[in-house]
Design a protein around this motif. Structure first.
Motif, PDB file in Angstrom:
ATOM      1  N   ARG A   1       0.856  -1.199   0.000  1.00 15.61           N
ATOM      2  CA  ARG A   1       0.000   0.000   0.000  1.00 15.61           C
ATOM      3  C   ARG A   1       0.892   1.250   0.000  1.00 15.61           C
ATOM      4  O   ARG A   1       1.318   1.709   1.053  1.00 15.61           O
ATOM      5  CB  ARG A   1      -0.929  -0.022   1.205  1.00 15.61           C
ATOM      6  N   VAL A   2       1.150   1.700  -1.196  1.00 15.05           N
ATOM      7  CA  VAL A   2       1.949   2.905  -1.410  1.00 15.05           C
ATOM      8  C   VAL A   2       1.045   3.960  -2.030  1.00 15.05           C
ATOM      9  O   VAL A   2       0.343   3.688  -3.009  1.00 15.05           O
ATOM     10  CB  VAL A   2       3.156   2.631  -2.326  1.00 15.05           C
ATOM     11  N   THR A   3       1.040   5.132  -1.445  1.00 16.46           N
ATOM     12  CA  THR A   3       0.159   6.206  -1.939  1.00 16.46           C
ATOM     13  C   THR A   3       0.736   6.806  -3.216  1.00 16.46           C
ATOM     14  O   THR A   3       1.925   7.116  -3.301  1.00 16.46           O
ATOM     15  CB  THR A   3       0.013   7.302  -0.872  1.00 16.46           C
ATOM     16  N   LEU A   4      -0.127   6.973  -4.199  1.00 18.81           N
ATOM     17  CA  LEU A   4       0.239   7.555  -5.486  1.00 18.81           C
ATOM     18  C   LEU A   4      -0.570   8.827  -5.705  1.00 18.81           C
ATOM     19  O   LEU A   4      -1.771   8.846  -5.468  1.00 18.81           O
ATOM     20  CB  LEU A   4      -0.040   6.547  -6.607  1.00 18.81           C
TER      21      LEU A   4
ATOM     22  N   GLU B   1       9.249  -0.931  -6.468  1.00 16.68           N
ATOM     23  CA  GLU B   1      10.595  -1.318  -6.876  1.00 16.68           C
ATOM     24  C   GLU B   1      11.409  -0.056  -7.123  1.00 16.68           C
ATOM     25  O   GLU B   1      11.214   0.634  -8.119  1.00 16.68           O
ATOM     26  CB  GLU B   1      10.556  -2.183  -8.144  1.00 16.68           C
ATOM     27  N   GLY B   2      12.323   0.221  -6.202  1.00 16.53           N
ATOM     28  CA  GLY B   2      13.120   1.446  -6.313  1.00 16.53           C
ATOM     29  C   GLY B   2      12.235   2.668  -6.182  1.00 16.53           C
ATOM     30  O   GLY B   2      11.494   2.826  -5.215  1.00 16.53           O
ATOM     31  N   ARG B   3      12.284   3.529  -7.173  1.00 13.42           N
ATOM     32  CA  ARG B   3      11.468   4.738  -7.174  1.00 13.42           C
ATOM     33  C   ARG B   3      10.282   4.598  -8.110  1.00 13.42           C
ATOM     34  O   ARG B   3       9.791   5.584  -8.671  1.00 13.42           O
ATOM     35  CB  ARG B   3      12.316   5.952  -7.578  1.00 13.42           C
ATOM     36  N   GLU B   4       9.818   3.352  -8.296  1.00 10.76           N
ATOM     37  CA  GLU B   4       8.653   3.088  -9.124  1.00 10.76           C
ATOM     38  C   GLU B   4       7.614   2.278  -8.349  1.00 10.76           C
ATOM     39  O   GLU B   4       7.967   1.450  -7.503  1.00 10.76           O
ATOM     40  CB  GLU B   4       9.037   2.285 -10.379  1.00 10.76           C
TER      41      GLU B   4
ATOM     42  N   VAL C   1       0.403  -7.495 -18.216  1.00 10.69           N
ATOM     43  CA  VAL C   1       0.449  -6.048 -18.455  1.00 10.69           C
ATOM     44  C   VAL C   1       0.914  -5.383 -17.179  1.00 10.69           C
ATOM     45  O   VAL C   1       0.358  -5.623 -16.094  1.00 10.69           O
ATOM     46  CB  VAL C   1      -0.931  -5.509 -18.873  1.00 10.69           C
ATOM     47  N   THR C   2       1.959  -4.519 -17.313  1.00  9.08           N
ATOM     48  CA  THR C   2       2.551  -3.862 -16.148  1.00  9.08           C
ATOM     49  C   THR C   2       2.439  -2.344 -16.313  1.00  9.08           C
ATOM     50  O   THR C   2       2.793  -1.819 -17.378  1.00  9.08           O
ATOM     51  CB  THR C   2       4.016  -4.258 -15.968  1.00  9.08           C
ATOM     52  N   LEU C   3       1.961  -1.691 -15.285  1.00  8.89           N
ATOM     53  CA  LEU C   3       1.920  -0.220 -15.247  1.00  8.89           C
ATOM     54  C   LEU C   3       3.005   0.252 -14.300  1.00  8.89           C
ATOM     55  O   LEU C   3       3.103  -0.209 -13.169  1.00  8.89           O
ATOM     56  CB  LEU C   3       0.556   0.278 -14.769  1.00  8.89           C
ATOM     57  N   ARG C   4       3.823   1.202 -14.762  1.00  5.93           N
ATOM     58  CA  ARG C   4       4.931   1.718 -13.951  1.00  5.93           C
ATOM     59  C   ARG C   4       4.709   3.200 -13.669  1.00  5.93           C
ATOM     60  O   ARG C   4       4.685   4.021 -14.598  1.00  5.93           O
ATOM     61  CB  ARG C   4       6.254   1.515 -14.679  1.00  5.93           C
ATOM     62  N   PHE C   5       4.563   3.527 -12.400  1.00  7.29           N
ATOM     63  CA  PHE C   5       4.339   4.912 -11.972  1.00  7.29           C
ATOM     64  C   PHE C   5       5.590   5.433 -11.249  1.00  7.29           C
ATOM     65  O   PHE C   5       6.071   4.776 -10.325  1.00  7.29           O
ATOM     66  CB  PHE C   5       3.149   5.003 -11.021  1.00  7.29           C
ATOM     67  N   PRO C   6       6.104   6.584 -11.639  1.00  6.07           N
ATOM     68  CA  PRO C   6       7.239   7.148 -10.896  1.00  6.07           C
ATOM     69  C   PRO C   6       6.781   7.704  -9.552  1.00  6.07           C
ATOM     70  O   PRO C   6       5.703   8.253  -9.413  1.00  6.07           O
ATOM     71  CB  PRO C   6       7.736   8.273 -11.812  1.00  6.07           C
ATOM     72  N   LEU C   7       7.615   7.505  -8.550  1.00  2.22           N
ATOM     73  CA  LEU C   7       7.325   8.026  -7.210  1.00  2.22           C
ATOM     74  C   LEU C   7       8.243   9.215  -6.942  1.00  2.22           C
ATOM     75  O   LEU C   7       9.449   9.089  -7.035  1.00  2.22           O
ATOM     76  CB  LEU C   7       7.542   6.927  -6.152  1.00  2.22           C
TER      77      LEU C   7
END
Length: 480
Positions: A367-370, A405-408, A474-480
């Motif tokens: 649970r990481v806030t985006l 994963e890292g900053r994603e 299918v993978t969605l990658r969001f920068p943090l």
């Protein structure tokens, strides 16, 4: 001729001409300026010495000379004085004034030259004759007619007593004594001009390089925009001034042209997609106009209803994609929990999941806030779950994962269906491109993954599809 050579050639021509004329003017003005200064000094000196000679000339008998007079002794003492002066780096080791005095008739009565001209008639010399007439008298005479360096400047002053003109005193100075100063000044100005020209050339090279480099960047940008799609198109070069404004104008023009091309392409594709359901509806409607058994009428009515649903999905997806493309940033940015949002989407598709016999298995739930648009993200996840329901293996699993994963922040969904043919994998996400569902042989609208790609672009993220054998992930990658 290339732009750089033209700019450099023009700059060199202008700089060269300017340097030539400026140096020519400066060098041509040095000698006259020195002569003017020297003449001014000689005027002062002649008038000062004329006052000193007045007493002796006033008592001079007719036909006599000033030899042995107090004035003659003073001038001879001046001529024999030792001198060693350093004037701005140049040595002066001799006193160079020549002094001669004439009586009121122009006859020389004193001369300090090594070979005196005492007794000579100078009444016709310009310096003496003009002074005897009450005018300013001066002359420059060359000892060697063809050599200007042997020129001697003479300036005269009247010798008076009680308002009566007693004679003329002339002071002469060779130009050769000041020639070293002239030569040094000319040399300094020449080398200063060379340095100035060299500096101008260096600046010209720098300006030319900058202008050519900027134009080449603009040209490279103009050539590259036509070979990329909107998502991967390069940014316009960051240039100052008018070139920067031109780059921005080119970028706006590119966007307008791409928008028109995309609109034309979408209209053609949408028209093509509408033909099939409209044809099916028209055919079923014509058949329903005939007398048909009840089972056939029900089958054709269901076909019409099915094609209407397909048209509705196509139109709704096209409208959603159009709204997303009109935005530059998310409409409502807020804190979004992808795990909770995924559970909401799964609840909305529970009926479809049950009908397909699919089970959802969570592999990870971080649970990481985006920060993003919850509505747009929900639309993207909904399209992915819907695709998994159509293409997943009946009675199989859907593997769902949300992890950092890292900053994603990565959201991934995998089905266990047949996957996508290798040739079709690069085309996923293109508008109106769809593959056939293995379950019922139907195609989707071809806009679901395009909507996903647009939502990811709004969130500065990216998406990726890959075959897993079995299935598609299918993978969605969001920068943090």
């Amino acid at each position: 001729m290339r732009l750089g050579l033209r700019l450099l050639g023009g700059f060199l021509l202008i700089s060269g001409l300017a340097a030539f004329f400026v140096l020519r003017v400066f060098l041509a003005e040095i000698k006259p300026s020195v002569r003017e200064v020297m003449e001014d000094i000689l005027v002062d000196s002649a008038n000062l010495l004329a006052e000193s000679a007045a007493d002796d000339l006033a008592v001079l008998p007719p036909g006599g000379t000033l030899a042995g007079s107090a004035f003659a002794r003073q001038v001879q003492a001046y001529a024999s004085r030792p001198v060693d002066a350093k004037i701005w780096g140049l040595d002066k080791r001799s006193l160079d004034f020549r002094v001669y005095v004439t009586d009121a008739a122009g006859r020389v009565v004193f001369d300090s030259a090594p070979t005196p001209a005492t007794g000579a008639d100078y009444s016709r010399w310009r310096d003496v004759s003009r002074t005897l007439r009450g005018e300013y008298g001066a002359r420059a005479t060359r000892e060697v007619q063809a050599d200007d360096r042997t020129s001697v400047m003479y300036v005269a002053a009247p010798v008076q007593r009680g308002g009566k003109l007693l004679g003329v005193l002339t002071v002469g100075k060779p130009m050769a004594t000041v020639q070293p100063f002239i030569d040094r000044a000319e040399q300094k100005i020449f080398w200063a001009g060379v340095w100035l020209l060299g500096l101008s050339l260096a600046i010209g090279l720098l300006v030319t390089w900058w202008a050519v480099h900027s134009v080449r960047r603009l040209r490279g940008y103009a050539l590259s925009v036509g070979t990329h799609d909107t998502a991967t198109a390069p940014r316009p070069p960051d240039l100052p001034g008018e070139l920067g404004e031109l780059a921005q104008a080119m970028d706006r023009m590119r966007l307008r042209l791409e928008g028109r091309e995309q609109l034309a392409h979408d209209v053609r594709a949408l028209t093509h997609e509408l033909k099939s359901p409209l044809t099916a509806i028209q055919g079923a409607a014509e058949l329903l106009g005939d007398e048909l058994p009840a089972p056939d009428r029900q089958r054709f009515a269901l076909q019409i209803d099915d094609q209407v649903d397909r048209l509705r999905d196509l139109v709704d997806s096209a409208l959603e994609l159009s709204k997303l493309e009109s935005r530059q940033t998310p409409a409502h940015r807020e804190a979004v929990d992808l795990v909770a949002l995924s559970e909401q989407v799964l609840a909305q598709h529970q009926a479809s999941l049950s009908q397909a016999g699919l089970q959802v298995q969570w592999l990870s739930q971080e649970r990481v806030t985006l920060q993003g648009d919850a509505e747009a993200l929900s639309l993207a996840l909904s399209n992915l779950v819907a695709n998994a329901c159509r293409h997943g293996a009946a009675g199989g699993l859907l593997e769902l994962s949300v992890r950092r994963e890292g900053r994603e922040l990565r959201w991934s969904l995998r089905d266990h269906g047949p996957g996508v043919p290798a040739y079709a994998l690069p085309q996923l996400g293109q508008r109106f491109f769809a593959t056939v569902s293995p379950r019922d042989g139907r195609k989707g609208s071809g806009l679901g993954l395009a909507i996903v790609g647009q939502v990811m672009a709004l969130h500065a993220g990216r998406w990726q599809a890959e075959n897993c054998q079995p299935g598609l992930r299918v993978t969605l990658r969001f920068p943090l």
